[in-house]
Design an enzyme around this catalytic site. Structure first.
Site, PDB file in Angstrom:
ATOM      1  N   ASP A  13      -5.900  -1.569  -2.519  1.00 47.63           N
ATOM      2  CA  ASP A  13      -6.411  -1.436  -3.884  1.00 47.63           C
ATOM      3  C   ASP A  13      -5.850  -0.221  -4.614  1.00 47.63           C
ATOM      4  O   ASP A  13      -6.514   0.366  -5.472  1.00 47.63           O
ATOM      5  CB  ASP A  13      -7.951  -1.385  -3.887  1.00 47.63           C
ATOM      6  CG  ASP A  13      -8.557  -2.609  -3.241  1.00 47.63           C
ATOM      7  OD1 ASP A  13      -7.952  -3.699  -3.354  1.00 47.63           O
ATOM      8  OD2 ASP A  13      -9.623  -2.492  -2.616  1.00 47.63           O
ATOM      9  N   LYS A  16      -1.330  -1.926  -6.689  1.00 49.38           N
ATOM     10  CA  LYS A  16      -0.024  -2.540  -6.426  1.00 49.38           C
ATOM     11  C   LYS A  16       0.269  -3.650  -7.432  1.00 49.38           C
ATOM     12  O   LYS A  16       1.387  -3.792  -7.910  1.00 49.38           O
ATOM     13  CB  LYS A  16       0.012  -3.115  -4.997  1.00 49.38           C
ATOM     14  CG  LYS A  16      -0.213  -2.065  -3.918  1.00 49.38           C
ATOM     15  CD  LYS A  16      -0.304  -2.682  -2.530  1.00 49.38           C
ATOM     16  CE  LYS A  16      -1.523  -3.540  -2.291  1.00 49.38           C
ATOM     17  NZ  LYS A  16      -2.805  -2.826  -2.309  1.00 49.38           N
ATOM     18  N   GLY A  40      -6.505  -8.768  -3.322  1.00 54.47           N
ATOM     19  CA  GLY A  40      -6.933  -9.026  -4.705  1.00 54.47           C
ATOM     20  C   GLY A  40      -6.129  -8.088  -5.574  1.00 54.47           C
ATOM     21  O   GLY A  40      -6.363  -6.890  -5.573  1.00 54.47           O
ATOM     22  N   HIS A  41      -5.129  -8.616  -6.262  1.00 56.81           N
ATOM     23  CA  HIS A  41      -4.241  -7.784  -7.080  1.00 56.81           C
ATOM     24  C   HIS A  41      -4.537  -8.046  -8.551  1.00 56.81           C
ATOM     25  O   HIS A  41      -4.437  -9.180  -9.017  1.00 56.81           O
ATOM     26  CB  HIS A  41      -2.775  -8.084  -6.748  1.00 56.81           C
ATOM     27  CG  HIS A  41      -2.419  -7.730  -5.327  1.00 56.81           C
ATOM     28  ND1 HIS A  41      -1.179  -7.894  -4.788  1.00 56.81           N
ATOM     29  CD2 HIS A  41      -3.183  -7.183  -4.335  1.00 56.81           C
ATOM     30  CE1 HIS A  41      -1.174  -7.476  -3.523  1.00 56.81           C
ATOM     31  NE2 HIS A  41      -2.391  -7.053  -3.227  1.00 56.81           N
ATOM     32  N   GLN A 225      -2.757  -5.108   0.998  1.00 51.34           N
ATOM     33  CA  GLN A 225      -3.519  -4.105   1.760  1.00 51.34           C
ATOM     34  C   GLN A 225      -2.804  -2.739   1.663  1.00 51.34           C
ATOM     35  O   GLN A 225      -2.092  -2.500   0.700  1.00 51.34           O
ATOM     36  CB  GLN A 225      -3.715  -4.528   3.221  1.00 51.34           C
ATOM     37  CG  GLN A 225      -4.654  -5.717   3.394  1.00 51.34           C
ATOM     38  CD  GLN A 225      -4.015  -7.066   3.140  1.00 51.34           C
ATOM     39  OE1 GLN A 225      -2.999  -7.384   3.688  1.00 51.34           O
ATOM     40  NE2 GLN A 225      -4.637  -7.880   2.303  1.00 51.34           N
ATOM     41  N   GLY A 303     -16.016  -8.171  -4.597  1.00 48.36           N
ATOM     42  CA  GLY A 303     -16.949  -7.542  -5.540  1.00 48.36           C
ATOM     43  C   GLY A 303     -17.733  -6.381  -4.927  1.00 48.36           C
ATOM     44  O   GLY A 303     -18.559  -5.762  -5.591  1.00 48.36           O
ATOM     45  N   LEU A 333      -4.531   7.989 -12.600  1.00 49.41           N
ATOM     46  CA  LEU A 333      -4.676   9.414 -12.879  1.00 49.41           C
ATOM     47  C   LEU A 333      -5.763   9.629 -13.932  1.00 49.41           C
ATOM     48  O   LEU A 333      -6.489  10.614 -13.902  1.00 49.41           O
ATOM     49  CB  LEU A 333      -3.326   9.981 -13.363  1.00 49.41           C
ATOM     50  CG  LEU A 333      -3.258  11.492 -13.522  1.00 49.41           C
ATOM     51  CD1 LEU A 333      -3.409  12.194 -12.167  1.00 49.41           C
ATOM     52  CD2 LEU A 333      -1.938  11.923 -14.161  1.00 49.41           C
ATOM     53  N   GLY A 416      -3.580   4.006 -16.957  1.00 52.79           N
ATOM     54  CA  GLY A 416      -4.520   3.015 -17.478  1.00 52.79           C
ATOM     55  C   GLY A 416      -4.217   1.690 -16.819  1.00 52.79           C
ATOM     56  O   GLY A 416      -3.134   1.505 -16.242  1.00 52.79           O
TER      57      GLY A 416
HETATM   58  P1  GDP Z   1      -4.218  -3.719  -5.681  1.00 47.47           P
HETATM   59  O1  GDP Z   1      -4.972  -4.524  -4.699  1.00 47.47           O
HETATM   60  O2  GDP Z   1      -3.453  -2.599  -5.043  1.00 47.47           O
HETATM   61  O3  GDP Z   1      -3.338  -4.547  -6.588  1.00 47.47           O
HETATM   62  O4  GDP Z   1      -5.309  -3.009  -6.612  1.00 47.47           O
HETATM   63  P2  GDP Z   1      -6.622  -3.732  -7.238  1.00 47.47           P
HETATM   64  O5  GDP Z   1      -6.188  -4.632  -8.334  1.00 47.47           O
HETATM   65  O6  GDP Z   1      -7.479  -4.289  -6.178  1.00 47.47           O
HETATM   66  O7  GDP Z   1      -7.395  -2.456  -7.786  1.00 47.47           O
HETATM   67  C1  GDP Z   1      -6.841  -1.604  -8.731  1.00 47.47           C
HETATM   68  C2  GDP Z   1      -7.747  -1.607  -9.963  1.00 47.47           C
HETATM   69  O8  GDP Z   1      -7.405  -0.532 -10.803  1.00 47.47           O
HETATM   70  C3  GDP Z   1      -7.604  -2.844 -10.840  1.00 47.47           C
HETATM   71  O9  GDP Z   1      -8.820  -3.101 -11.459  1.00 47.47           O
HETATM   72  C4  GDP Z   1      -6.545  -2.432 -11.854  1.00 47.47           C
HETATM   73  O10 GDP Z   1      -6.661  -3.140 -13.084  1.00 47.47           O
HETATM   74  C5  GDP Z   1      -6.911  -0.990 -12.057  1.00 47.47           C
HETATM   75  N1  GDP Z   1      -5.815  -0.070 -12.391  1.00 47.47           N
HETATM   76  C6  GDP Z   1      -4.536  -0.068 -11.923  1.00 47.47           C
HETATM   77  N2  GDP Z   1      -3.882   1.030 -12.372  1.00 47.47           N
HETATM   78  C7  GDP Z   1      -4.759   1.715 -13.138  1.00 47.47           C
HETATM   79  C8  GDP Z   1      -4.705   2.969 -13.840  1.00 47.47           C
HETATM   80  O11 GDP Z   1      -3.724   3.676 -13.847  1.00 47.47           O
HETATM   81  N3  GDP Z   1      -5.853   3.356 -14.475  1.00 47.47           N
HETATM   82  C9  GDP Z   1      -6.997   2.634 -14.469  1.00 47.47           C
HETATM   83  N4  GDP Z   1      -8.049   3.103 -15.103  1.00 47.47           N
HETATM   84  N5  GDP Z   1      -7.091   1.463 -13.807  1.00 47.47           N
HETATM   85  C10 GDP Z   1      -5.990   1.026 -13.141  1.00 47.47           C
HETATM   86  P1  IMO Z   2      -5.295  -5.476  -1.473  1.00 41.38           P
HETATM   87  O1  IMO Z   2      -4.003  -6.226  -1.262  1.00 41.38           O
HETATM   88  C1  IMO Z   2      -8.611  -3.309   0.307  1.00 41.38           C
HETATM   89  C2  IMO Z   2      -9.973  -4.661   4.238  1.00 41.38           C
HETATM   90  C3  IMO Z   2     -11.349  -5.294   4.328  1.00 41.38           C
HETATM   91  C4  IMO Z   2     -11.762  -4.837   5.723  1.00 41.38           C
HETATM   92  C5  IMO Z   2     -10.434  -4.927   6.497  1.00 41.38           C
HETATM   93  C6  IMO Z   2     -10.275  -6.222   7.284  1.00 41.38           C
HETATM   94  O2  IMO Z   2      -6.081  -5.955  -2.624  1.00 41.38           O
HETATM   95  O3  IMO Z   2      -5.045  -4.013  -1.471  1.00 41.38           O
HETATM   96  P2  IMO Z   2      -9.714  -8.708   6.551  1.00 41.38           P
HETATM   97  O4  IMO Z   2     -10.441  -9.675   5.659  1.00 41.38           O
HETATM   98  O5  IMO Z   2      -8.314  -8.422   6.121  1.00 41.38           O
HETATM   99  O6  IMO Z   2      -9.760  -9.104   7.992  1.00 41.38           O
HETATM  100  O7  IMO Z   2     -10.554  -7.343   6.451  1.00 41.38           O
HETATM  101  O8  IMO Z   2      -9.418  -4.832   5.525  1.00 41.38           O
HETATM  102  N1  IMO Z   2      -9.062  -5.297   3.262  1.00 41.38           N
HETATM  103  C7  IMO Z   2      -8.732  -4.739   2.096  1.00 41.38           C
HETATM  104  N2  IMO Z   2      -9.173  -3.607   1.497  1.00 41.38           N
HETATM  105  N3  IMO Z   2      -7.660  -4.072  -0.282  1.00 41.38           N
HETATM  106  C8  IMO Z   2      -7.191  -5.181   0.315  1.00 41.38           C
HETATM  107  O9  IMO Z   2      -6.148  -5.887  -0.184  1.00 41.38           O
HETATM  108  C9  IMO Z   2      -7.755  -5.592   1.538  1.00 41.38           C
HETATM  109  N4  IMO Z   2      -7.559  -6.634   2.366  1.00 41.38           N
HETATM  110  C10 IMO Z   2      -8.347  -6.433   3.427  1.00 41.38           C
HETATM  111  O10 IMO Z   2     -12.210  -4.789   3.338  1.00 41.38           O
HETATM  112  O11 IMO Z   2     -12.122  -3.473   5.693  1.00 41.38           O
HETATM  113 MG    MG Z   3      -6.920  -5.148  -4.317  1.00 41.99          MG
END
Ligand code: GDP
Ligand code: IMO
Ligand code: MG
Length: 431
Positions: A13, A16, A40-41, A225, A303, A333, A416
């Protein structure tokens, strides 16, 4: 031509999805190489939000080819839902934009049931998985009984393999986990329905990628991940079941390591984690709460509220080494705006010992006390900055200190969630 791997450097998270969407403008092909719908991207484009679990985050860019390669474990139900939702929103109008590897392993409902049942009975504490069946599907792959996309395309082969698997899974589900088993024919029919919808995308993706490289096209490899969730190098057993480090981009997508030009790490300006396991800089006070609320730190897949804490240079240095990072993108940031002081962890104290490297043992990691350095915060909103010089001096100093601590250049700074809310110092695809 540049082949670039993008990998998470913390516990996932890191943002990426946003970075991939941004860089996809300069790539021809975007590839997911491991993980599954545990990912979840999130992308925010033109004020609209998209969350992708399986489809690469380049899909909003017309004419870019998006590949789900052999190392991914695919839940067809989730994939079809993503495809349908994209089509409804006016994207993915051309089927040739999406390619699905014939070698990818398929997730079945029994994988999800086993995933959740195991969590219920784990004696050593829950891992806090996403419940998407990821671990059990990778287990079947390693045990050589898993069912692959290519099997789905051959009805009789699929029927036989499903029957063999069900005999085994139903016994485990009913006798060990005290769950209900599955019936062969309805499950077979359900998956034959998925096959009808997915077969148009299925191909030899390794061959496709090698042709793309020969033609001089740019490829972006989208990690899921993060490094500390890697099955070998993460906080085992509180990890996911795949190799999340950059090295696996090659194995997972079927190309050789000699093809890679650049590895970009994505690093949050602080640290978060979902699920259980060690997290030395975790904050369980009002600052942790503030980061969660300001940063919208709730899981994009489940969630769940994300655990939040200060930036941990030990963690990111670990990721720099394991991924061979060429540079990093610092995200979120802007979330730190408003804090009087910001802490960064530079090392750990365990009893009498000072530790500079992340320990292999999770039992030891939970005993690590972070050693902090305090930096000055800033009050100005920064989401409008497009150049480093437009950031407050204290924010610039924060970035400089991170660069020193991780010994790696910061190439991109995200201020952002929206695509354009970014400072690009160096674009790895334009080298
Ligand atoms: P990922 O799994 O690495 O793709 O990251 P996620 O999408 O799960 O979580 C990143 C969250 O931060 C998402 O809700 C993005 O929309 C948000 N996000 C990404 N970059 C920024 C940033 O620079 N600032 C803010 N405020 N939100 C960001
Ligand atoms: P993205 O790509 C954050 C975590 C789960 C749990 C552990 C094992 O969005 O960054 P699993 O279902 O893979 O067997 O769960 O890994 N986990 C993540 N945490 N971002 C993810 O993906 C994750 N994918 C799995 O919360 O701790
Ligand atoms: Mg994610």
């Amino acid at each position: 031509m540049a082949q670039v791997i993008v990998a998470g450097t913390q516990w996932g998270d890191e943002g990426k999805g946003k970075i991939i969407d941004l860089l996809a403008e300069f790539a021809d092909v975007i590839v997911r190489f491991q993980g599954g719908s545990n990912a979840g991207h999130t992308l925010v484009v033109g004020g609209e939000k998209f969350i992708f679990h399986l489809i690469p985050s380049g899909i909003l860019r017309k004419a870019k080819r998006c590949v789900i390669s052999s190392g991914v474990v695919v839940d067809p139900d989730v994939l079809i839902e993503e495809i349908d939702s994209l089509k409804e929103r006016g994207y993915l109008q051309d089927d040739s934009q999406l390619l699905l590897s014939e070698e990818a392993h398929v997730i079945f409902p029994y994988h999800k049931m086993i995933d959740m049942g195991r969590e219920r009975i784990r004696s050593g504490g829950k891992i806090g998985t996403t419940g998407r069946g990821i671990g059990p599907a990778y287990e079947d792959k390693a045990a050589r009984c898993g069912i692959r996309v290519i099997d789905l395309l051959q009805g009789d082969v699929f029927h036989r393999k499903l029957e063999e698997n069900l005999a085994n899974k139903n016994y485990y589900l009913t006798h060990v986990l005290q769950e209900e088993g599955f019936e062969l024919e309805p499950l077979f029919q359900e998956y034959m329905g998925y096959k009808e919808k997915l077969q148009r995308y299925v191909t030899n993706t390794s061959l496709f990628l090698s042709q793309q490289i020969k033609e001089g096209n740019n490829i972006l490899f989208e990690g899921a991940q993060g490094t500390l969730l890697d099955v070998d190098h993460g906080t085992f057993p509180f990890v996911t079941s795949s190799s999340t480090v950059a090295g696996n981009a090659c194995a997972g997508s079927g190309i050789g390591p000699t093809q890679i030009d650049f590895v970009l790490g994505v690093t949050k300006a602080y640290t978060t984690r979902v699920g259980s396991g060690p997290f030395p800089t975790e904050l369980s006070d009002e600052i942790g709460e503030m980061l969660r609320e300001r940063g919208g730190e709730y899981g994009a897949t489940t969630g769940r509220p994300r655990r939040c804490g200060w930036f941990d240079a030990v963690v990111v240095r670990h990721a720099v080494r394991l991924n061979g990072l060429s540079g990093v993108a610092i995200t979120k940031l802007d979330t730190l705006t408003g804090l009087n002081t910001i802490k960064v962890c530079t090392a750990y104290q365990v009893g009498e010992d000072l530790i500079n490297e992340f320990p292999a043992s999770s039992e030891m990691a939970v005993r690590c006390e972070p050693i902090y350095e305090e930096l000055q915060g800033w009050k100005e909103e920064i989401s409008g900055a497009r150049e480093i010089s437009q950031l407050p001096r204290a924010a610039q100093r924060y970035l400089e200190r991170i660069e020193e601590l991780i010994q790696t250049p910061i190439h991109i700074i995200s201020v952002g969630a929206q695509r354009h809310e970014t400072i690009i110092r160096h674009n790895p695809l334009l080298t």
